[in-house]
Design a protein around this motif. Structure first.
Motif, PDB file in Angstrom:
ATOM      1  N   LEU A  66       5.997  -5.962  -8.515  1.00 19.32           N
ATOM      2  CA  LEU A  66       5.415  -5.646  -7.258  1.00 19.32           C
ATOM      3  C   LEU A  66       4.203  -4.736  -7.287  1.00 19.32           C
ATOM      4  O   LEU A  66       2.912  -4.925  -6.732  1.00 19.32           O
ATOM      5  CB  LEU A  66       6.485  -4.804  -6.349  1.00 19.32           C
ATOM      6  N   SER A  98       0.406   2.782 -16.540  1.00 14.07           N
ATOM      7  CA  SER A  98       1.878   2.515 -16.338  1.00 14.07           C
ATOM      8  C   SER A  98       2.249   1.253 -15.634  1.00 14.07           C
ATOM      9  O   SER A  98       3.399   1.036 -15.319  1.00 14.07           O
ATOM     10  CB  SER A  98       2.614   3.714 -15.785  1.00 14.07           C
ATOM     11  N   THR A 166      -2.831   9.261  -5.649  1.00 16.89           N
ATOM     12  CA  THR A 166      -1.954  10.036  -4.637  1.00 16.89           C
ATOM     13  C   THR A 166      -2.588  11.289  -4.306  1.00 16.89           C
ATOM     14  O   THR A 166      -1.814  11.671  -3.210  1.00 16.89           O
ATOM     15  CB  THR A 166      -0.611  10.502  -5.775  1.00 16.89           C
ATOM     16  N   MET A 173      -7.587   7.016   2.106  1.00 21.88           N
ATOM     17  CA  MET A 173      -6.452   5.836   2.051  1.00 21.88           C
ATOM     18  C   MET A 173      -6.962   4.571   2.926  1.00 21.88           C
ATOM     19  O   MET A 173      -7.022   3.347   2.614  1.00 21.88           O
ATOM     20  CB  MET A 173      -4.970   6.038   2.195  1.00 21.88           C
ATOM     21  N   HIS A 200       6.382   8.284 -13.128  1.00 24.81           N
ATOM     22  CA  HIS A 200       6.412   9.111 -13.913  1.00 24.81           C
ATOM     23  C   HIS A 200       6.309  10.583 -13.340  1.00 24.81           C
ATOM     24  O   HIS A 200       5.482  10.833 -12.362  1.00 24.81           O
ATOM     25  CB  HIS A 200       5.061   9.017 -15.088  1.00 24.81           C
ATOM     26  N   TRP A 300       6.482  -6.755   6.633  1.00 25.66           N
ATOM     27  CA  TRP A 300       6.013  -7.063   5.420  1.00 25.66           C
ATOM     28  C   TRP A 300       5.536  -8.128   4.800  1.00 25.66           C
ATOM     29  O   TRP A 300       4.632  -8.491   4.460  1.00 25.66           O
ATOM     30  CB  TRP A 300       7.408  -6.547   4.434  1.00 25.66           C
TER      31      TRP A 300
HETATM   32  C1  HEM Z   1      -1.139   3.547  -0.599  1.00 22.17           C
HETATM   33  C2  HEM Z   1      -1.575   4.018  -2.021  1.00 22.17           C
HETATM   34  C3  HEM Z   1      -0.659   4.169  -3.155  1.00 22.17           C
HETATM   35  C4  HEM Z   1      -0.720   4.847  -3.893  1.00 22.17           C
HETATM   36  C5  HEM Z   1      -1.417   6.324  -4.149  1.00 22.17           C
HETATM   37  C6  HEM Z   1       0.363   4.524  -5.165  1.00 22.17           C
HETATM   38  C7  HEM Z   1       0.645   5.191  -6.177  1.00 22.17           C
HETATM   39  C8  HEM Z   1       1.695   5.104  -7.103  1.00 22.17           C
HETATM   40  C9  HEM Z   1       1.963   5.740  -8.202  1.00 22.17           C
HETATM   41  C10 HEM Z   1       1.370   6.979  -8.587  1.00 22.17           C
HETATM   42  C11 HEM Z   1       3.206   5.401  -8.800  1.00 22.17           C
HETATM   43  C12 HEM Z   1       3.878   5.680  -9.953  1.00 22.17           C
HETATM   44  C13 HEM Z   1       3.381   5.202 -11.265  1.00 22.17           C
HETATM   45  C14 HEM Z   1       3.943   5.679 -12.514  1.00 22.17           C
HETATM   46  O1  HEM Z   1       4.071   6.946 -12.545  1.00 22.17           O
HETATM   47  O2  HEM Z   1       4.260   5.025 -13.417  1.00 22.17           O
HETATM   48  C15 HEM Z   1       3.316   4.093  -8.005  1.00 22.17           C
HETATM   49  C16 HEM Z   1       4.538   3.301  -8.273  1.00 22.17           C
HETATM   50  C17 HEM Z   1       4.817   1.989  -7.650  1.00 22.17           C
HETATM   51  N1  HEM Z   1       3.788   1.465  -6.498  1.00 22.17           N
HETATM   52 FE1  HEM Z   1       2.607   2.503  -5.778  1.00 22.17          FE
HETATM   53  N2  HEM Z   1       0.906   3.339  -4.528  1.00 22.17           N
HETATM   54  C18 HEM Z   1       0.390   3.023  -3.604  1.00 22.17           C
HETATM   55  C19 HEM Z   1       0.611   1.664  -2.991  1.00 22.17           C
HETATM   56  C20 HEM Z   1       1.347   0.588  -3.225  1.00 22.17           C
HETATM   57  C21 HEM Z   1       1.515  -0.476  -2.758  1.00 22.17           C
HETATM   58  C22 HEM Z   1       0.520  -0.866  -1.849  1.00 22.17           C
HETATM   59  C23 HEM Z   1       2.551  -1.293  -3.684  1.00 22.17           C
HETATM   60  C24 HEM Z   1       2.698  -2.742  -3.412  1.00 22.17           C
HETATM   61  C25 HEM Z   1       2.656  -3.599  -2.401  1.00 22.17           C
HETATM   62  C26 HEM Z   1       2.679  -0.326  -4.477  1.00 22.17           C
HETATM   63  C27 HEM Z   1       3.775  -0.589  -5.471  1.00 22.17           C
HETATM   64  C28 HEM Z   1       4.398   0.348  -6.179  1.00 22.17           C
HETATM   65  C29 HEM Z   1       5.618  -0.005  -6.902  1.00 22.17           C
HETATM   66  C30 HEM Z   1       6.778  -1.326  -6.733  1.00 22.17           C
HETATM   67  C31 HEM Z   1       5.790   1.010  -7.682  1.00 22.17           C
HETATM   68  C32 HEM Z   1       6.967   1.340  -8.906  1.00 22.17           C
HETATM   69  C33 HEM Z   1       6.429   0.406 -10.072  1.00 22.17           C
HETATM   70  C34 HEM Z   1       7.373   0.625 -11.276  1.00 22.17           C
HETATM   71  O3  HEM Z   1       8.583   0.903 -11.018  1.00 22.17           O
HETATM   72  O4  HEM Z   1       6.946   0.661 -12.421  1.00 22.17           O
HETATM   73  N3  HEM Z   1       1.844   0.935  -4.405  1.00 22.17           N
HETATM   74  N4  HEM Z   1       2.534   4.050  -6.809  1.00 22.17           N
END
Ligand code: HEM
Length: 329
Positions: A66, A98, A166, A173, A200, A300
């Motif tokens: 995702l 990551s 973040t 954003m 992380h 969604w």
């Molecule tokens: C709106 C701003 C967003 C920010 C600032 C953001 C930031 C992050 C960060 C920092 C992580 C953790 C990465 C790590 O430490 O490994 C993360 C994980 C994740 N993000 Fe976002 N994200 C955003 C939006 C989204 C969107 C739009 C999606 C998908 C539609 C998304 C899906 C995910 C998913 C599924 C994870 C977990 C990944 C994993 O399990 O490997 N994020 N996000």
């Protein structure tokens, strides 16, 4: 027959219909449902099967897939530019360090190249795999159009100006989303992706600081203190860089509306998550979504369609890569 109506001989009428149909399906530059119905009828099945079997042996896969589609689509559009290997490609940028799930896409691609060589794009596989990942962990079933083609450009310096961090303010954003023709509501909905997956410790360290005794203390008072204590225990300063916590502390393995309920109880993991509750423009959305999972699922579906349509290449643009890690040339 009405006066003045024109009558075309049958073969001409059929040819006209064919031209209109052909134009609508392949030259219009837009995606279509069941794009592979004739050229590779098992394409969607193969992707689903691959995602399903890899997720059952590794529960981190749905979250990875995702996030992969988000990071692919926001840079150069949904064109698998994130999968290209090489010096200074998107993948090499620290913001993508990551991001995972690449091997799942490659393995679906290998099967599809065997069954229907040169037909199914990596960009479509990424979008379909993310769609399937959501459904596999309890999210809504969505039909998405296909016909994306793979890009030829992948440059690390394009990542930061497009991906979100973040530490972003709401305005930052909103602007980044609006650059992709995504609304404020899409921002709230797509952030709901954080109902699954992991992060992380470094991704939310900015909410804490090291005190004079070398211990972590909470500086972001918008975070629930019990939750903050739990995070500090899971992520002490001595934690290895590979340590991860669940994005959703309650139902991390399920795609549901718990993310919004977490926000209401001040348990949004990232500063950018918490911001959605603090801001007057988005608080009401968060409350409505926390109260109504059906509403989240319906929304969604619509926002995911928009995400997976960003900057797509169709028709004669780009190419169908033979391997997702490199262009054909
Ligand atoms: C709106 C701003 C967003 C920010 C600032 C953001 C930031 C992050 C960060 C920092 C992580 C953790 C990465 C790590 O430490 O490994 C993360 C994980 C994740 N993000 Fe976002 N994200 C955003 C939006 C989204 C969107 C739009 C999606 C998908 C539609 C998304 C899906 C995910 C998913 C599924 C994870 C977990 C990944 C994993 O399990 O490997 N994020 N996000």
């Amino acid at each position: 027959m009405e006066k003045g109506a024109m009558v075309f001989p049958f073969p001409i009428a059929v040819s006209c219909l064919f031209i209109i149909f052909h134009f609508a399906n392949s030259v219009s530059g837009s995606l279509v449902f069941n794009f592979y119905a004739a050229s590779c009828p098992t394409a969607e099945f193969i992707v689903r099967n691959t995602v399903s079997s890899s997720s059952s042996s590794d529960s981190s896969i749905p979250g990875k897939l995702l996030r992969l589609v988000f990071h692919d689509c926001f840079v150069e559009g949904c064109d698998a530019s994130l999968m290209l290997l090489g010096n200074n490609t998107e993948k090499s940028d620290p913001a993508n360090r990551s991001v995972g799930g690449f091997s799942v896409i490659e393995s679906a691609k290998r099967v599809l190249e065997f069954l229907c060589p040169g037909t199914v794009s990596c960009a479509d596989i990424i979008a379909l795999a993310a769609r399937d990942a959501v459904e596999i962990v309890g999210g809504p079933m969505i039909q998405i159009p296909t016909g994306r083609r793979d890009g030829m450009v992948s440059v690390a310096s394009n990542v930061r100006p497009n991906i979100l961090d973040t530490s972003f303010t709401m305005d930052e954003m909103i602007n980044r989303f609006s650059d992709k023709e995504l609304s404020l509501f899409d921002l709230v909905i797509l952030s709901g992706a954080h109902t699954i997956g992991t992060a992380h410790c470094s991704s939310f360290r900015d909410r804490f600081q090291e005190d004079s005794k070398g211990k972590l203390t909470l500086i972001d008072k918008t975070l629930d203190s019990t939750y903050a204590d739990k995070l500090m225990q899971e992520c002490p300063l001595s934690a290895s860089p590979s340590v991860q916590v669940n994005n959703d502390p309650e139902t991390s393995m399920v795609f549901d509306n718990q993310y919004y309920r977490n926000l209401l109880t001040n348990k949004g993991l990232f500063q950018s998550d918490s911001a959605l509750l603090r801001d007057n423009r988005t608080r009401k959305f968060v409350e409505d979504l926390a109260n109504d999972q059906e509403f989240f699922f319906e929304s969604w579906g619509q926002s995911f369609l928009k995400l997976t349509s960003i900057g797509v290449k169709t028709g004669d643009e780009g190419e169908i890569r033979r391997s997702c890690a490199s262009t054909n040339a």
